[in-house]
Design a protein around this motif. Structure first.
Motif, PDB file in Angstrom:
ATOM      1  N   ASN A 247      13.603  16.275  53.111  1.00  0.00           N
ATOM      2  CA  ASN A 247      14.336  14.915  53.398  1.00  0.00           C
ATOM      3  C   ASN A 247      13.950  14.721  54.879  1.00  0.00           C
ATOM      4  O   ASN A 247      13.796  13.441  54.901  1.00  0.00           O
ATOM      5  CB  ASN A 247      15.679  14.965  53.019  1.00  0.00           C
ATOM      6  CG  ASN A 247      16.052  15.158  51.727  1.00  0.00           C
ATOM      7  OD1 ASN A 247      15.273  14.705  50.581  1.00  0.00           O
ATOM      8  ND2 ASN A 247      17.139  15.739  51.177  1.00  0.00           N
ATOM      9  N   GLU A 248      13.884  15.465  55.718  1.00  0.00           N
ATOM     10  CA  GLU A 248      13.855  15.218  57.076  1.00  0.00           C
ATOM     11  C   GLU A 248      12.647  14.691  57.258  1.00  0.00           C
ATOM     12  O   GLU A 248      12.183  13.801  58.225  1.00  0.00           O
ATOM     13  CB  GLU A 248      14.164  16.452  57.947  1.00  0.00           C
ATOM     14  CG  GLU A 248      15.510  16.670  57.995  1.00  0.00           C
ATOM     15  CD  GLU A 248      16.016  18.174  58.715  1.00  0.00           C
ATOM     16  OE1 GLU A 248      15.043  18.662  59.151  1.00  0.00           O
ATOM     17  OE2 GLU A 248      17.183  18.538  58.712  1.00  0.00           O
ATOM     18  N   ALA A 249      11.508  15.324  56.670  1.00  0.00           N
ATOM     19  CA  ALA A 249      10.127  15.088  56.815  1.00  0.00           C
ATOM     20  C   ALA A 249       9.732  13.577  56.279  1.00  0.00           C
ATOM     21  O   ALA A 249       9.159  12.649  56.724  1.00  0.00           O
ATOM     22  CB  ALA A 249       9.030  16.055  56.205  1.00  0.00           C
ATOM     23  N   TRP A 250      10.259  13.244  55.066  1.00  0.00           N
ATOM     24  CA  TRP A 250      10.175  11.865  54.406  1.00  0.00           C
ATOM     25  C   TRP A 250      10.851  10.894  55.383  1.00  0.00           C
ATOM     26  O   TRP A 250      10.343   9.778  55.508  1.00  0.00           O
ATOM     27  CB  TRP A 250      10.629  11.889  52.958  1.00  0.00           C
ATOM     28  CG  TRP A 250      10.165  12.710  52.044  1.00  0.00           C
ATOM     29  CD1 TRP A 250       8.562  13.060  52.086  1.00  0.00           C
ATOM     30  CD2 TRP A 250      10.477  13.285  51.111  1.00  0.00           C
ATOM     31  NE1 TRP A 250       8.244  13.807  50.996  1.00  0.00           N
ATOM     32  CE2 TRP A 250       9.390  14.163  50.378  1.00  0.00           C
ATOM     33  CE3 TRP A 250      11.829  13.595  50.328  1.00  0.00           C
ATOM     34  CZ2 TRP A 250       9.521  14.837  49.138  1.00  0.00           C
ATOM     35  CZ3 TRP A 250      11.872  14.417  49.370  1.00  0.00           C
ATOM     36  CH2 TRP A 250      10.892  14.852  48.771  1.00  0.00           C
ATOM     37  N   ASP A 251      12.089  11.131  55.885  1.00  0.00           N
ATOM     38  CA  ASP A 251      12.715  10.293  56.846  1.00  0.00           C
ATOM     39  C   ASP A 251      11.792   9.991  58.068  1.00  0.00           C
ATOM     40  O   ASP A 251      11.681   8.904  58.383  1.00  0.00           O
ATOM     41  CB  ASP A 251      14.050  11.039  57.291  1.00  0.00           C
ATOM     42  CG  ASP A 251      15.274  10.708  56.254  1.00  0.00           C
ATOM     43  OD1 ASP A 251      14.944  10.137  55.304  1.00  0.00           O
ATOM     44  OD2 ASP A 251      16.083  11.514  56.368  1.00  0.00           O
ATOM     45  N   LYS A 252      11.248  10.953  58.665  1.00  0.00           N
ATOM     46  CA  LYS A 252      10.455  10.828  59.731  1.00  0.00           C
ATOM     47  C   LYS A 252       9.192  10.090  59.535  1.00  0.00           C
ATOM     48  O   LYS A 252       9.019   9.003  60.260  1.00  0.00           O
ATOM     49  CB  LYS A 252       9.985  12.175  60.281  1.00  0.00           C
ATOM     50  CG  LYS A 252       9.124  11.894  61.545  1.00  0.00           C
ATOM     51  CD  LYS A 252       8.679  13.231  62.132  1.00  0.00           C
ATOM     52  CE  LYS A 252       7.913  13.254  63.404  1.00  0.00           C
ATOM     53  NZ  LYS A 252       7.122  12.116  63.590  1.00  0.00           N
ATOM     54  N   GLN A 253       8.741  10.345  58.111  1.00  0.00           N
ATOM     55  CA  GLN A 253       7.529   9.449  57.850  1.00  0.00           C
ATOM     56  C   GLN A 253       7.961   8.160  57.522  1.00  0.00           C
ATOM     57  O   GLN A 253       6.922   7.090  57.887  1.00  0.00           O
ATOM     58  CB  GLN A 253       7.001  10.002  56.418  1.00  0.00           C
ATOM     59  CG  GLN A 253       5.832   9.408  55.738  1.00  0.00           C
ATOM     60  CD  GLN A 253       5.247   9.928  54.507  1.00  0.00           C
ATOM     61  OE1 GLN A 253       5.920  10.861  54.098  1.00  0.00           O
ATOM     62  NE2 GLN A 253       4.121   9.472  54.243  1.00  0.00           N
ATOM     63  N   ASP A 254       9.015   7.773  56.957  1.00  0.00           N
ATOM     64  CA  ASP A 254       9.572   6.342  56.896  1.00  0.00           C
ATOM     65  C   ASP A 254       9.503   5.587  58.149  1.00  0.00           C
ATOM     66  O   ASP A 254       9.296   4.729  58.333  1.00  0.00           O
ATOM     67  CB  ASP A 254      10.909   6.323  56.153  1.00  0.00           C
ATOM     68  CG  ASP A 254      10.565   6.864  54.582  1.00  0.00           C
ATOM     69  OD1 ASP A 254       9.668   6.674  54.072  1.00  0.00           O
ATOM     70  OD2 ASP A 254      11.686   7.022  54.084  1.00  0.00           O
ATOM     71  N   GLN A 255      10.179   6.436  59.200  1.00  0.00           N
ATOM     72  CA  GLN A 255      10.417   5.841  60.517  1.00  0.00           C
ATOM     73  C   GLN A 255       8.962   5.570  61.217  1.00  0.00           C
ATOM     74  O   GLN A 255       8.959   4.519  61.828  1.00  0.00           O
ATOM     75  CB  GLN A 255      11.138   6.872  61.367  1.00  0.00           C
ATOM     76  CG  GLN A 255      12.688   6.991  60.950  1.00  0.00           C
ATOM     77  CD  GLN A 255      13.634   8.013  61.824  1.00  0.00           C
ATOM     78  OE1 GLN A 255      12.845   8.775  62.582  1.00  0.00           O
ATOM     79  NE2 GLN A 255      14.578   8.097  61.690  1.00  0.00           N
TER      80      GLN A 255
END
Length: 63
Positions: free
Chosen positions: A52-60
Motif C-alpha cells: 500500500n505504501e509503495a502504491w501510494d508513493k507511486q501515485d504521488q
C-alpha cells in the motif's frame, strides 16, 4: 508447467482468526494470499502495508 490443481505450496493468512492456513483451510473472504510459505503468510499484514505504501508513493510520483 505446474499442475493448476496442485495447491500444496499455497498458504493464506486468515484476518479473522490471525492464523496461517494451508489452501485447504477456511474458504472465506477473510483470507489474504496465496503466499509461497507459512512464514510469508504470517507476514501478510506487513506485506499488505508495504505494498500500500509503495502504491501510494507511486501515485504521488505520477501526479
Amino acid at each position: 508447467m505446474p499442475n493448476s490443481d496442485d495447491h500444496s505450496n499455497e498458504w493464506y493468512y486468515n484476518t479473522k482468526t490471525g492464523q496461517v492456513e494451508p489452501y485447504q483451510g477456511a474458504k472465506s473472504g477473510d483470507r489474504l494470499g496465496p503466499y509461497s510459505s507459512p512464514e510469508e503468510a504470517a507476514r501478510a499484514l506487513e506485506i499488505a502495508q508495504e505494498r500500500n505504501e509503495a502504491w501510494d508513493k507511486q501515485d504521488q510520483d505520477e501526479d
